[in-house]
Design an enzyme around this catalytic site. Structure first.
Site, mmCIF file in Angstrom:
data_model
loop_
_atom_site.group_PDB
_atom_site.id
_atom_site.type_symbol
_atom_site.label_atom_id
_atom_site.label_comp_id
_atom_site.label_asym_id
_atom_site.label_seq_id
_atom_site.Cartn_x
_atom_site.Cartn_y
_atom_site.Cartn_z
ATOM 1 N N LEU A 269 0.861 -1.173 0.000
ATOM 2 C CA LEU A 269 0.000 0.000 0.000
ATOM 3 C C LEU A 269 0.900 1.226 0.000
ATOM 4 O O LEU A 269 1.879 1.275 0.758
ATOM 5 C CB LEU A 269 -0.916 0.047 1.227
ATOM 6 N N ASP A 270 0.576 2.216 -0.820
ATOM 7 C CA ASP A 270 1.322 3.462 -0.787
ATOM 8 C C ASP A 270 1.242 4.070 0.609
ATOM 9 O O ASP A 270 0.296 3.826 1.361
ATOM 10 C CB ASP A 270 0.742 4.467 -1.791
ATOM 11 N N ARG A 271 2.209 4.889 0.937
ATOM 12 C CA ARG A 271 2.240 5.505 2.260
ATOM 13 C C ARG A 271 0.958 6.281 2.547
ATOM 14 O O ARG A 271 0.425 6.251 3.658
ATOM 15 C CB ARG A 271 3.451 6.443 2.380
ATOM 16 N N THR A 273 -1.980 5.791 1.197
ATOM 17 C CA THR A 273 -3.174 4.964 1.030
ATOM 18 C C THR A 273 -3.526 4.282 2.347
ATOM 19 O O THR A 273 -2.655 3.792 3.064
ATOM 20 C CB THR A 273 -2.949 3.901 -0.057
#
Length: 536
Positions: A269-271, A273
């Site tokens: 997961l992106d930071r 997100t």
């Protein structure tokens, strides 16, 4: 065994065996070098391997401008440390094939088993958290960046390496660090930067580390059993240590506050997100889930809020995505990129923005964000893909009226002006010369000032070392923690940064559901995704 075998045939067989053994020895030696240099390879491959920062949409591949050894900070290479580099799990055990000479048989190395990301109590005790203004903060602390000498450094002086590859600080800083005994070579204090590096030299650089704040929202455990841990990840917290983040990461918070250790991350997961994030507790479960991912048995569902009125029908985007910069963490649609596919369906529209369901069928970096930008409906508060730096159309249809270098320069300049480079997961030292505005205020000190501070730092280190031998009460330990929050050589200590607002750390992209053949995990829908939500 050779009885009855003609002499000529016997010679041919013996020659083949000798060639095979020679090939085996060369291949094994190459593998050992690869294992030793794995962290440095991550730092060197600007267009290849992705560092940890990339696991959360962060990027750290090029060593230019980094503080010494920052790329290997996550996984110290000292065997007894017990800390392992959080490389992407999907790539664990994979080795680049070595092409042999014509007719040469290449024996592949044994496949490396996936290991969990583990940190010891010593690592957790480096510093402490405190909460202020809706933010989780980390008290500044001393930290050792460590690595073995990289191949390209052999025969070069430390001064050359610092001046060409580690430009986050002026050379005068490293000279002051030598006088303060902050630099060690093979566990001996460096006396002179002119020392020439040799193969297998071990370098250690002690720095005063500051971490950006993240949201104070707690990490909620959605499910836990003998096989897995599933959490609801808040926005703004990276999964692994990367870039400037270490203690303010999911891995560290789970270990320090939930006693969940040696976890195997199952997806990224992106930071920025939020949402469902799964970890396996054993290598066997990790292998099973990754096999399901490879066989396309895992279904992923996200929700986001995008700008404008999204079409009221299913939209499928199959545009290929190319990484523009691993360092800045920027991608775009490009025919040279990797194939990918995302299915979108509008859920609601409030007159200004739309809530959209997203089902990524592949797993490219920033895939949902890039595809929405291409469709002309970027995520409403996306700090990268809804920026004016992309031009008047903000990248819609892939129309970007500037080169990649100009795009990166404009993106960095936008956030440098806001003094919020951390939104791009950057600090000024991360960037190559020319990308950062040289007219911006600098926290660097001149050589004369650093020389005076070096003496003060050396004195401070001596006092701290003496005090550490007498820490026998909680009161004394607490006092020592306070004393390490400022350092005379640390440029960051002299910068007064304004804290972000908690709402500024939220991006409207949420992993709502992950479903496999025998499991399904769902997180609560965020407030911003509800039908009656209105922008401020």
């Amino acid at each position: 065994m050779w009885r009855g075998v003609p002499g000529c045939l016997r010679g041919i067989v013996q020659l083949q065996v000798a060639l095979w053994f020679h090939s085996f020895v060369r291949t094994w030696s190459s593998c050992r070098e690869t294992m030793t240099e794995a962290p440095s390879a991550q730092a060197e491959a600007a267009g290849g391997l992705k560092a940890l920062i990339q696991q959360n949409g962060d990027a750290a591949s090029d060593t230019s401008g980094e503080p010494l050894l920052e790329q290997t900070a996550v996984g110290k290479q000292v065997p007894e440390s017990g800390e392992q580099a959080p490389a992407p799990v999907a790539d664990s055990g994979k080795w680049k094939k070595r092409r042999g000479a014509a007719g040469e048989r290449v024996v592949p190395p044994p496949k490396k088993r996936r290991t969990g990301v583990s940190f010891s109590d010593e690592h957790f005790a480096e510093t402490t958290y405190y909460f202020e203004g809706g933010l989780r903060k980390v008290r500044p602390y001393y930290f050792d960046f460590q690595t073995y000498c990289k191949g390209r450094w052999v025969g070069r002086s430390l001064k050359h390496v610092f001046s060409t590859e580690f430009r986050s600080q002026p050379l005068a800083y490293y000279e002051a660090a030598v006088r303060a005994e902050r630099l060690h070579l093979n566990e001996e204090p460096v006396q002179d930067l002119s020392i020439v590096l040799k193969d297998n030299d071990f370098l250690r650089n002690t720095v005063h580390r500051h971490e950006p704040p993240v949201t104070a929202e707690p990490i909620r455990v959605l499910a836990e059993n003998n096989d897995m841990v599933v959490i609801d990840k808040p926005s703004s917290i990276p999964v692994h240590p990367c870039g400037r983040f270490r203690h303010n990461t999911v891995i560290f918070i789970l270990g320090k506050e939930h006693q969940l250790k040696e976890l195997h991350p199952l997806h990224r997961l992106d930071r920025l997100t939020s949402g469902v994030l799964m970890f396996a507790k054993t290598a066997e479960v990790s292998e099973k889930i990754h096999e399901q991912v490879r066989d396309r048995q895992l279904e992923k569902e996200y929700v986001c809020r995008v700008a404008g009125e999204f079409p009221d029908k299913e939209v499928i985007c199959k545009e290929p995505i190319l990484v523009v910069s691993y360092k800045v963490g920027v991608c775009r649609v490009d025919s040279r990129g990797k194939p990918c596919e995302t299915v979108f369906q509008r859920l609601s529209y409030n007159g200004r923005s739309s809530v959209v369901q997203c089902r990524p069928l592949t797993g490219r970096t920033h895939q949902i964000r890039v595809h929405l930008q291409f469709l002309g409906h970027p995520i409403l508060n996306d700090p990268i893909y809804n920026s004016t730096a992309w031009g008047p159309s903000r990248g819609q249809g892939g129309h970007i009226p500037k080169t990649d270098d100009e795009l990166l320069r404009d993106l960095v300049a936008e956030y440098q002006a806001k003094e919020s480079l951390s939104m791009l997961d950057l600090c000024e030292g991360d960037m190559a010369p020319g990308l950062i505005d040289s007219t911006a205020p600098s926290s660097e000190l001149d050589k004369d000032s650093l020389e005076g501070l070096a003496a003060a730092a050396q004195k401070t280190d001596g006092i701290a070392e003496a005090a550490a031998q007498h820490l026998d009460t909680p009161e004394k330990t607490a006092k020592a923690d306070v004393n390490q929050e400022t350092d005379p050589l640390c440029a960051e200590c002299r910068v007064l940064r304004q804290d972000p607002l908690p709402q500024d750390l939220v991006m409207f992209l949420h992993a709502l559901r992950y479903k496999g053949p025998d499991f399904e995990y769902v997180s609560p829908i965020p407030t911003w995704a509800q039908d009656d939500w209105q922008e401020d």
